[in-house]
Motif scaffolding. Sequence first.
Motif, PDB file in Angstrom:
ATOM      1  N   VAL A 221     -10.393  68.344 -11.971  1.00  0.00           N
ATOM      2  CA  VAL A 221     -10.159  69.484 -12.856  1.00  0.00           C
ATOM      3  C   VAL A 221      -9.870  70.709 -11.990  1.00  0.00           C
ATOM      4  CG1 VAL A 221     -11.124  70.908 -14.711  1.00  0.00           C
ATOM      5  CG2 VAL A 221     -11.801  68.506 -14.517  1.00  0.00           C
ATOM      6  N   LEU A 222      -8.654  71.263 -12.116  1.00  0.00           N
ATOM      7  CA  LEU A 222      -8.307  72.454 -11.335  1.00  0.00           C
ATOM      8  C   LEU A 222      -8.795  73.703 -12.061  1.00  0.00           C
ATOM      9  CD1 LEU A 222      -4.596  71.716 -10.229  1.00  0.00           C
ATOM     10  CD2 LEU A 222      -6.732  70.969  -9.154  1.00  0.00           C
ATOM     11  N   ALA A 223      -9.426  74.605 -11.315  1.00  0.00           N
ATOM     12  CA  ALA A 223      -9.870  75.868 -11.922  1.00  0.00           C
ATOM     13  C   ALA A 223      -8.635  76.665 -12.348  1.00  0.00           C
ATOM     14  CB  ALA A 223     -10.677  76.662 -10.899  1.00  0.00           C
ATOM     15  N   PRO A 224      -8.669  77.308 -13.552  1.00  0.00           N
ATOM     16  CA  PRO A 224      -7.484  77.985 -14.065  1.00  0.00           C
ATOM     17  C   PRO A 224      -6.941  79.093 -13.157  1.00  0.00           C
ATOM     18  CG  PRO A 224      -9.095  77.720 -15.807  1.00  0.00           C
ATOM     19  CD  PRO A 224      -9.757  77.280 -14.532  1.00  0.00           C
ATOM     20  N   ASP A 225      -7.762  79.690 -12.297  1.00  0.00           N
ATOM     21  CA  ASP A 225      -7.260  80.770 -11.443  1.00  0.00           C
ATOM     22  C   ASP A 225      -6.858  80.274 -10.060  1.00  0.00           C
ATOM     23  OD1 ASP A 225      -9.695  80.024 -10.572  1.00  0.00           O
ATOM     24  OD2 ASP A 225     -10.646  82.005 -10.711  1.00  0.00           O
ATOM     25  N   GLY A 226      -6.701  78.966  -9.892  1.00  0.00           N
ATOM     26  CA  GLY A 226      -6.301  78.416  -8.603  1.00  0.00           C
ATOM     27  C   GLY A 226      -7.402  78.484  -7.560  1.00  0.00           C
ATOM     28  N   ALA A 227      -8.646  78.759  -8.004  1.00  0.00           N
ATOM     29  CA  ALA A 227      -9.730  79.025  -7.048  1.00  0.00           C
ATOM     30  C   ALA A 227     -10.399  77.762  -6.517  1.00  0.00           C
ATOM     31  CB  ALA A 227     -10.781  79.906  -7.710  1.00  0.00           C
ATOM     32  N   GLY A 228     -10.165  76.642  -7.107  1.00  0.00           N
ATOM     33  CA  GLY A 228     -10.850  75.445  -6.620  1.00  0.00           C
ATOM     34  C   GLY A 228     -10.638  74.278  -7.563  1.00  0.00           C
ATOM     35  N   TYR A 229     -11.431  73.241  -7.342  1.00  0.00           N
ATOM     36  CA  TYR A 229     -11.332  72.078  -8.234  1.00  0.00           C
ATOM     37  C   TYR A 229     -12.669  71.377  -8.310  1.00  0.00           C
ATOM     38  CZ  TYR A 229     -11.182  69.297  -3.956  1.00  0.00           C
ATOM     39  OH  TYR A 229     -11.487  68.740  -2.750  1.00  0.00           O
ATOM     40  N   ASP A 230     -12.882  70.633  -9.399  1.00  0.00           N
ATOM     41  CA  ASP A 230     -14.062  69.799  -9.549  1.00  0.00           C
ATOM     42  C   ASP A 230     -13.623  68.355  -9.628  1.00  0.00           C
ATOM     43  OD1 ASP A 230     -16.177  71.699  -9.694  1.00  0.00           O
ATOM     44  OD2 ASP A 230     -15.389  72.304 -11.648  1.00  0.00           O
ATOM     45  N   SER A 231     -14.486  67.480  -9.127  1.00  0.00           N
ATOM     46  CA  SER A 231     -14.175  66.055  -9.162  1.00  0.00           C
ATOM     47  C   SER A 231     -15.241  65.319  -9.963  1.00  0.00           C
ATOM     48  CB  SER A 231     -14.158  65.524  -7.727  1.00  0.00           C
ATOM     49  OG  SER A 231     -14.582  64.185  -7.702  1.00  0.00           O
ATOM     50  N   TYR A 232     -14.823  64.402 -10.808  1.00  0.00           N
ATOM     51  CA  TYR A 232     -15.752  63.581 -11.595  1.00  0.00           C
ATOM     52  C   TYR A 232     -15.350  62.130 -11.436  1.00  0.00           C
ATOM     53  CZ  TYR A 232     -16.534  68.087 -13.820  1.00  0.00           C
ATOM     54  OH  TYR A 232     -16.807  69.416 -14.047  1.00  0.00           O
ATOM     55  N   GLN A 233     -16.216  61.329 -10.858  1.00  0.00           N
ATOM     56  CA  GLN A 233     -15.918  59.898 -10.740  1.00  0.00           C
ATOM     57  C   GLN A 233     -16.324  59.266 -12.069  1.00  0.00           C
ATOM     58  OE1 GLN A 233     -14.261  58.462  -8.172  1.00  0.00           O
ATOM     59  NE2 GLN A 233     -14.214  56.653  -9.471  1.00  0.00           N
ATOM     60  N   LEU A 234     -15.373  59.038 -12.952  1.00  0.00           N
ATOM     61  CA  LEU A 234     -15.725  58.666 -14.326  1.00  0.00           C
ATOM     62  C   LEU A 234     -15.909  57.170 -14.513  1.00  0.00           C
ATOM     63  CD1 LEU A 234     -13.551  61.108 -16.465  1.00  0.00           C
ATOM     64  CD2 LEU A 234     -15.909  61.330 -15.690  1.00  0.00           C
ATOM     65  N   ILE A 235     -15.145  56.361 -13.809  1.00  0.00           N
ATOM     66  CA  ILE A 235     -15.291  54.907 -13.945  1.00  0.00           C
ATOM     67  C   ILE A 235     -15.182  54.284 -12.552  1.00  0.00           C
ATOM     68  CG2 ILE A 235     -14.319  52.784 -14.923  1.00  0.00           C
ATOM     69  CD1 ILE A 235     -13.294  54.346 -17.265  1.00  0.00           C
ATOM     70  N   ASP A 236     -16.113  53.380 -12.255  1.00  0.00           N
ATOM     71  CA  ASP A 236     -16.028  52.625 -10.997  1.00  0.00           C
ATOM     72  C   ASP A 236     -15.621  51.208 -11.324  1.00  0.00           C
ATOM     73  OD1 ASP A 236     -16.883  54.549  -9.109  1.00  0.00           O
ATOM     74  OD2 ASP A 236     -18.909  54.372  -9.933  1.00  0.00           O
ATOM     75  N   ALA A 237     -14.443  50.802 -10.875  1.00  0.00           N
ATOM     76  CA  ALA A 237     -14.008  49.424 -11.086  1.00  0.00           C
ATOM     77  C   ALA A 237     -14.399  48.598  -9.864  1.00  0.00           C
ATOM     78  CB  ALA A 237     -12.502  49.380 -11.279  1.00  0.00           C
ATOM     79  N   PRO A 238     -14.668  47.302 -10.058  1.00  0.00           N
ATOM     80  CA  PRO A 238     -15.077  46.485  -8.912  1.00  0.00           C
ATOM     81  C   PRO A 238     -13.968  46.297  -7.878  1.00  0.00           C
ATOM     82  CG  PRO A 238     -14.898  45.146 -10.915  1.00  0.00           C
ATOM     83  CD  PRO A 238     -14.706  46.562 -11.326  1.00  0.00           C
ATOM     84  N   GLN A 239     -12.717  46.380  -8.293  1.00  0.00           N
ATOM     85  CA  GLN A 239     -11.592  46.188  -7.373  1.00  0.00           C
ATOM     86  C   GLN A 239     -10.527  47.239  -7.639  1.00  0.00           C
ATOM     87  OE1 GLN A 239     -11.680  41.721  -8.516  1.00  0.00           O
ATOM     88  NE2 GLN A 239      -9.962  41.958  -7.126  1.00  0.00           N
ATOM     89  N   THR A 240      -9.651  47.455  -6.655  1.00  0.00           N
ATOM     90  CA  THR A 240      -8.489  48.295  -6.926  1.00  0.00           C
ATOM     91  C   THR A 240      -7.277  47.394  -7.183  1.00  0.00           C
ATOM     92  OG1 THR A 240      -7.969  48.434  -4.577  1.00  0.00           O
ATOM     93  CG2 THR A 240      -9.265  50.235  -5.516  1.00  0.00           C
ATOM     94  N   ALA A 241      -6.194  47.996  -7.627  1.00  0.00           N
ATOM     95  CA  ALA A 241      -4.958  47.239  -7.878  1.00  0.00           C
ATOM     96  C   ALA A 241      -3.787  48.137  -7.505  1.00  0.00           C
ATOM     97  CB  ALA A 241      -4.886  46.823  -9.351  1.00  0.00           C
ATOM     98  N   HIS A 242      -3.794  48.594  -6.242  1.00  0.00           N
ATOM     99  CA  HIS A 242      -2.696  49.458  -5.785  1.00  0.00           C
ATOM    100  C   HIS A 242      -1.397  48.666  -5.805  1.00  0.00           C
ATOM    101  CE1 HIS A 242      -5.595  52.415  -4.698  1.00  0.00           C
ATOM    102  NE2 HIS A 242      -6.132  51.683  -3.749  1.00  0.00           N
ATOM    103  N   CYS A 243      -0.342  49.294  -6.267  1.00  0.00           N
ATOM    104  CA  CYS A 243       0.962  48.625  -6.365  1.00  0.00           C
ATOM    105  C   CYS A 243       1.575  48.515  -4.966  1.00  0.00           C
ATOM    106  CB  CYS A 243       1.860  49.462  -7.272  1.00  0.00           C
ATOM    107  SG  CYS A 243       3.586  49.001  -7.181  1.00  0.00           S
ATOM    108  N   PHE A 244       1.780  47.294  -4.485  1.00  0.00           N
ATOM    109  CA  PHE A 244       2.352  47.150  -3.130  1.00  0.00           C
ATOM    110  C   PHE A 244       3.808  47.604  -3.100  1.00  0.00           C
ATOM    111  CE2 PHE A 244       5.536  43.833  -2.500  1.00  0.00           C
ATOM    112  CZ  PHE A 244       5.569  43.241  -3.748  1.00  0.00           C
ATOM    113  N   PHE A 245       4.460  47.571  -4.268  1.00  0.00           N
ATOM    114  CA  PHE A 245       5.886  47.899  -4.318  1.00  0.00           C
ATOM    115  C   PHE A 245       6.145  49.399  -4.110  1.00  0.00           C
ATOM    116  CE2 PHE A 245      10.247  47.530  -6.123  1.00  0.00           C
ATOM    117  CZ  PHE A 245      10.671  46.485  -5.326  1.00  0.00           C
ATOM    118  N   GLU A 246       5.117  50.230  -4.356  1.00  0.00           N
ATOM    119  CA  GLU A 246       5.239  51.654  -4.007  1.00  0.00           C
ATOM    120  C   GLU A 246       5.519  51.767  -2.513  1.00  0.00           C
ATOM    121  OE1 GLU A 246       5.028  54.607  -5.627  1.00  0.00           O
ATOM    122  OE2 GLU A 246       4.365  53.991  -7.617  1.00  0.00           O
ATOM    123  N   HIS A 247       4.797  50.982  -1.709  1.00  0.00           N
ATOM    124  CA  HIS A 247       4.957  51.035  -0.244  1.00  0.00           C
ATOM    125  C   HIS A 247       6.291  50.438   0.174  1.00  0.00           C
ATOM    126  CE1 HIS A 247       0.632  51.947   0.317  1.00  0.00           C
ATOM    127  NE2 HIS A 247       0.534  51.265  -0.808  1.00  0.00           N
TER     128      HIS A 247
END
Length: 479
Positions: A221-247
Motif C-alpha cells: 500500500v503506497l502512502a498517498p503523499d509518496g511518503a512511504g509504503y506498507d507491506s502486508y503478507q496476506l497469503i502464504d502459498a506452499p510453492q511459487t509458480a513463477h512463469c519461466f517464459f517471462e525469463h
Amino acid sequence: MHEKCGVVGISLDGREAARPLYYSLYALQHRGQESAGIVTHDGFQQHEHVEMGLVGDAFDSDNLAALNGPQGIGHVRYPTEGGVNECCAQPFSVSFKSGSLGLAHNGNLVNADEVREDLAALGHAFTSAGDTEVIAHDLARNLLEADLVRAVKSTMDRIHGSYSLTIMHDETVLGVRDPQGNRPLCLGELDDGYVLASESAAVDTLDGELIREVKPGELIVLAPDGAGYDSYQLIDAPQTAHCFFEHVYFARPDSIIDGELVYDARRELGRQLWEESGIETDVVMPVPDSGRAFASGYAEAANEAGAETEFAEGLMKNRYVGRTFIMPTQDERERAVRLKLNPIKSTIEGRSVTIVDDSIVRGTTSTQLVSLLRDAGAEEIHMRVGSPPIVAPCYLGIDMASREELIAADRTIDGIEAEIEAESLSYLSIDAITEALNRTRADLCLGCVTGEYPYDVEGEATDRDVTRPSVGRETSHGD
Ligand code: AMP
C-alpha cells in the motif's frame, strides 16, 4: 479472455503522476500493444484516459494534462488473437457507494466465471467479459464491509489464478501479486515517491531505484503523499509458480525478474543449449531480437569449448513491423515474417549456419527462416531453441496460440525438424531451464512445456498437490 499486460502504479509527493505513468507505460510497451490507459486521482476525483493503440498514439499533451493528481495507475494491454478488443482496455474503473476504484491487471483468473456468476446473482451488472471487472466488483463489495487490507484479502481468497494488480482506491495506490507469484511485479523508489511496475525497466526509466520484488501473496500500500509504503503478507502459498517464459521471451532483457537480470539468464540458457546440443558451424546467428542473448551465450560457450565459430548477425529486422502474432491469419503471419526479417547474404552464402531463437510456437517463423536462409545460399541450417517444445497453451497470461496451432503439440522433435526442413533442430531441456534460473520445477510454472499447470485449469492436469493456498491465515504487517 486473456489478460497479457503491463501494469504500473505511482504515488508522488505533490508532483503530477501522469507523465511518470506515461513514461513507465512506454517502458512496458513490449507487454502490450493493443491499448494503453491511465487513471489518476487528485484527492477529490478520478481522471481517466484509456485508448486503443500504442502508448505514443494513445496519449497527447492535452489528455496527459487533464490527468490530474499525484497518484495513479496505468496499463498496457496485449492484443488478443483476431484483433482488437475495445471492451477490455484498462485500467478498469468503477465508482461505488464508498468510493472509486481503478484496476490494472496482468494475468488470468481460472475461476472468473464462477465469481462473476455469484456476483451477478447478488445484483452486480457486468459490462465486459474480462477478469478485471470481476475483481473490481468483488473488491468493491468487500470494501463496503471491511477496511482496505481486509477487503483485498477477502478478494484474494475468492479469486484463483495468476494476477499482478495495481489498484487505486480513492487516492491510495496498491500493488498485489497472486499467492504463487506467476506474473512479475516490483517496487521502486523515486526521489519524491514510490512506483509499482511489472518490470524493473520501468523503474529505471524514471531514474528510480529498484527496492525489491513484490512477494507472492503480498499487498503493498503506497502512502498517498509518496511518503512511504506498507507491506502486508496476506497469503502464504506452499510453492511459487513463477512463469519461466517471462525469463525466456516476455520480459525485457534489461529487467530484473525474480532477482535475476533477464539478459544474464538468457545468456546462461544459451550456454546450456551449447552444452546440451552444440554443433560446430561456420557461423552462429540470432533470430533478432528475441534470440540475441541466447545466441551470444551459445557462441561464447562454443568458442570456449574449442569450436571455431563466428558470432554474427545474418538477419536484419525491420524495426517498424510489429510482433508477427498481431497478424490474425496464417497467411498474413507468413508474409509478416518476410517483411520483418531479411538475410545478410555475405554472412550466409556457402556456409554452415546455426540460428538461435528463444522459442518456437506455431513454427511459422522457423519454417520461413530456414527457407530464407536456404535461398540466401546457406549450405547447412541448424536451429537451436532456448526453451523446451511448447506443447500446451498458456492459461495464465501469455498469448501463446491454441493447442491445435502449436507445432509441438502433436509432433516429435524429428517431425518438427522435417517440417521446418532444417538439417538439425534441438530444444533446451526443462532441467537446463531450472538450472539456469536457479529454481526447482516445483517453484516454476511450466504449463506450456509440460501440459501440467500449477493452478486448477478446467480440463487440464496439474503438477501440484495443492493448487489453491489455504485461506484465512493471519495477516502479517511489515515495512
Ligand atoms: P512462431 O512463428 O509461431 O513459431 O513464433 C515464434 C516466434 O515468436 C519466436 O521468434 C518468439 O520469439 C516469438 N514469440 C514467442 N512467444 C510469443 C508470444 N507469446 N507472443 C508473440 N511472439 C512470441
